[in-house]
Design a protein around this motif. Sequence first.
Motif, short mmCIF file in Angstrom:
data_model
loop_
_atom_site.label_atom_id
_atom_site.label_comp_id
_atom_site.label_asym_id
_atom_site.label_seq_id
_atom_site.Cartn_x
_atom_site.Cartn_y
_atom_site.Cartn_z
N GLY A 153 7.84 -5.38 1.27
CA GLY A 153 8.26 -6.10 0.28
C GLY A 153 6.67 -7.01 -0.25
O GLY A 153 6.17 -6.55 -0.97
N VAL A 154 5.54 -7.06 0.64
CA VAL A 154 4.12 -7.27 0.74
C VAL A 154 3.79 -6.28 0.04
O VAL A 154 3.34 -6.65 -0.77
CB VAL A 154 3.93 -8.16 2.02
CG1 VAL A 154 2.66 -8.95 1.56
CG2 VAL A 154 4.51 -9.86 1.72
N SER A 155 3.76 -5.26 0.28
CA SER A 155 2.82 -4.20 -0.22
C SER A 155 3.10 -3.55 -1.09
O SER A 155 2.47 -3.07 -1.96
CB SER A 155 3.09 -2.98 1.37
OG SER A 155 2.90 -3.04 2.39
N ILE A 156 4.98 -3.92 -1.30
CA ILE A 156 5.08 -3.40 -3.18
C ILE A 156 4.70 -4.18 -4.05
O ILE A 156 3.93 -4.57 -5.33
CB ILE A 156 6.70 -3.69 -3.32
CG1 ILE A 156 7.02 -2.23 -2.49
CG2 ILE A 156 7.33 -3.23 -4.87
CD1 ILE A 156 9.07 -2.02 -1.99
N LEU A 157 4.48 -5.14 -4.06
CA LEU A 157 4.20 -6.75 -4.55
C LEU A 157 2.39 -6.41 -4.58
O LEU A 157 1.87 -6.72 -6.18
CB LEU A 157 4.19 -7.83 -3.97
CG LEU A 157 6.17 -9.05 -3.13
CD1 LEU A 157 5.69 -10.38 -2.61
CD2 LEU A 157 6.06 -8.70 -5.19
N PHE A 158 2.23 -6.00 -3.68
CA PHE A 158 0.36 -5.83 -3.74
C PHE A 158 0.06 -5.20 -5.01
O PHE A 158 -0.97 -4.60 -5.46
CB PHE A 158 0.14 -5.31 -2.20
CG PHE A 158 -1.58 -5.49 -1.89
CD1 PHE A 158 -2.38 -6.40 -1.84
CD2 PHE A 158 -2.40 -4.08 -2.45
CE1 PHE A 158 -4.20 -5.90 -2.72
CE2 PHE A 158 -3.33 -3.59 -1.91
CZ PHE A 158 -4.43 -3.99 -2.18
N TRP A 159 0.47 -3.86 -4.63
CA TRP A 159 0.85 -2.47 -5.42
C TRP A 159 1.06 -3.09 -6.70
O TRP A 159 0.28 -2.43 -7.72
CB TRP A 159 1.01 -1.42 -4.77
CG TRP A 159 0.56 -0.71 -3.97
CD1 TRP A 159 1.18 -0.82 -2.89
CD2 TRP A 159 -0.52 -0.51 -3.96
NE1 TRP A 159 -0.42 -0.61 -1.65
CE2 TRP A 159 -1.39 -0.01 -2.43
CE3 TRP A 159 -1.60 0.21 -4.54
CZ2 TRP A 159 -2.66 0.62 -1.72
CZ3 TRP A 159 -3.16 0.64 -4.60
CH2 TRP A 159 -2.95 0.91 -2.95
N LEU A 160 2.35 -3.81 -6.73
CA LEU A 160 2.20 -4.07 -8.24
C LEU A 160 1.32 -4.46 -9.08
O LEU A 160 1.47 -4.84 -10.01
CB LEU A 160 3.56 -5.11 -8.79
CG LEU A 160 5.03 -3.85 -8.01
CD1 LEU A 160 6.42 -5.00 -8.05
CD2 LEU A 160 5.50 -3.37 -9.38
N HIS A 161 1.08 -5.91 -8.30
CA HIS A 161 -0.30 -6.97 -8.68
C HIS A 161 -1.58 -6.06 -9.52
O HIS A 161 -2.36 -6.14 -9.94
CB HIS A 161 -0.57 -7.93 -7.50
CG HIS A 161 -1.66 -8.72 -8.38
ND1 HIS A 161 -0.78 -10.00 -9.69
CD2 HIS A 161 -2.45 -9.20 -8.09
CE1 HIS A 161 -2.68 -10.58 -9.70
NE2 HIS A 161 -3.41 -10.13 -8.71
N PHE A 162 -2.03 -4.93 -7.98
CA PHE A 162 -3.14 -4.20 -8.35
C PHE A 162 -3.20 -3.23 -9.45
O PHE A 162 -3.60 -3.50 -10.56
CB PHE A 162 -3.58 -3.37 -7.54
CG PHE A 162 -4.37 -2.40 -6.67
CD1 PHE A 162 -6.15 -2.72 -6.74
CD2 PHE A 162 -4.23 -0.88 -6.76
CE1 PHE A 162 -6.98 -2.37 -7.31
CE2 PHE A 162 -5.40 -0.22 -7.57
CZ PHE A 162 -6.77 -0.61 -6.93
#
Length: 245
Positions: A153-162
């Motif tokens: 979930g944190v990885s998904i959040l990071f890539w969405l923000h990126f």
Amino acid sequence: MESYFQSQSGYGSSWNFDAFKNLHEISPTVQSHLKQVYLTLCCALVASAVGSYLHILWNIGGFLTTLACMGCMAWVLSTPPYEEKKRLGLLMAAAVFEGASIGPLIDLTIQIDSSILVTAFVGCAIAFGSFSAAAMFARRREFLYLGAFLSSGVSILFWLHFASSIFGGNAALFKFELYLGLLVFVGYIVFDTQQIIEKAHFGDLDYVKHAMTLFTDFVAVFVRILIIMLKNSMEKNERKKKRRD
């Protein structure tokens, strides 16, 4: 993961008064450690409130205070556990810098509607307490399997923000990112609480590090709840203005 499925067969019978009273398999040493962790967490939250107040007075919050907070946290982790007072002081300093960093959001909320701030904090405290209690009263290791899902979930959040920072984002993407982040960090409250209990069972009684972990979870949830409530309040006010016009 295996322990999770094994625990399900007796899960219903675990919720009785005796289990609730004895906190299941939590030993007196671990219970004492948890009290120390949560007392330190409360002190860190007070220090964070002081940091937010300092920002309101002198406008000190920003990128530098964020870096200072991260630096203090890294310093805590690199300092030996026997230097207890130094680590505790660094944690309080990190909390003050963290409070100053979210100070602009706090200041904006007070200007729009100060009651939102109180409601968001109370709601966050209730959610934090409820999910922490769920982790304490559950069987040992029952929620540790969540780690892999939460990391994803944190990885998904990071890539969405990126992606949104490069290609631009819309309101729907921002809302999805906001609610997903809230869900992920609520999950971390459960996961981290049970992980702290498990580590304490094996002799890791570093209450400063454990309190710092829960502090970051609390702030992450609080900020997202505050943004959601602030956004809803602003949209409500806009609708009222349109009706008047």
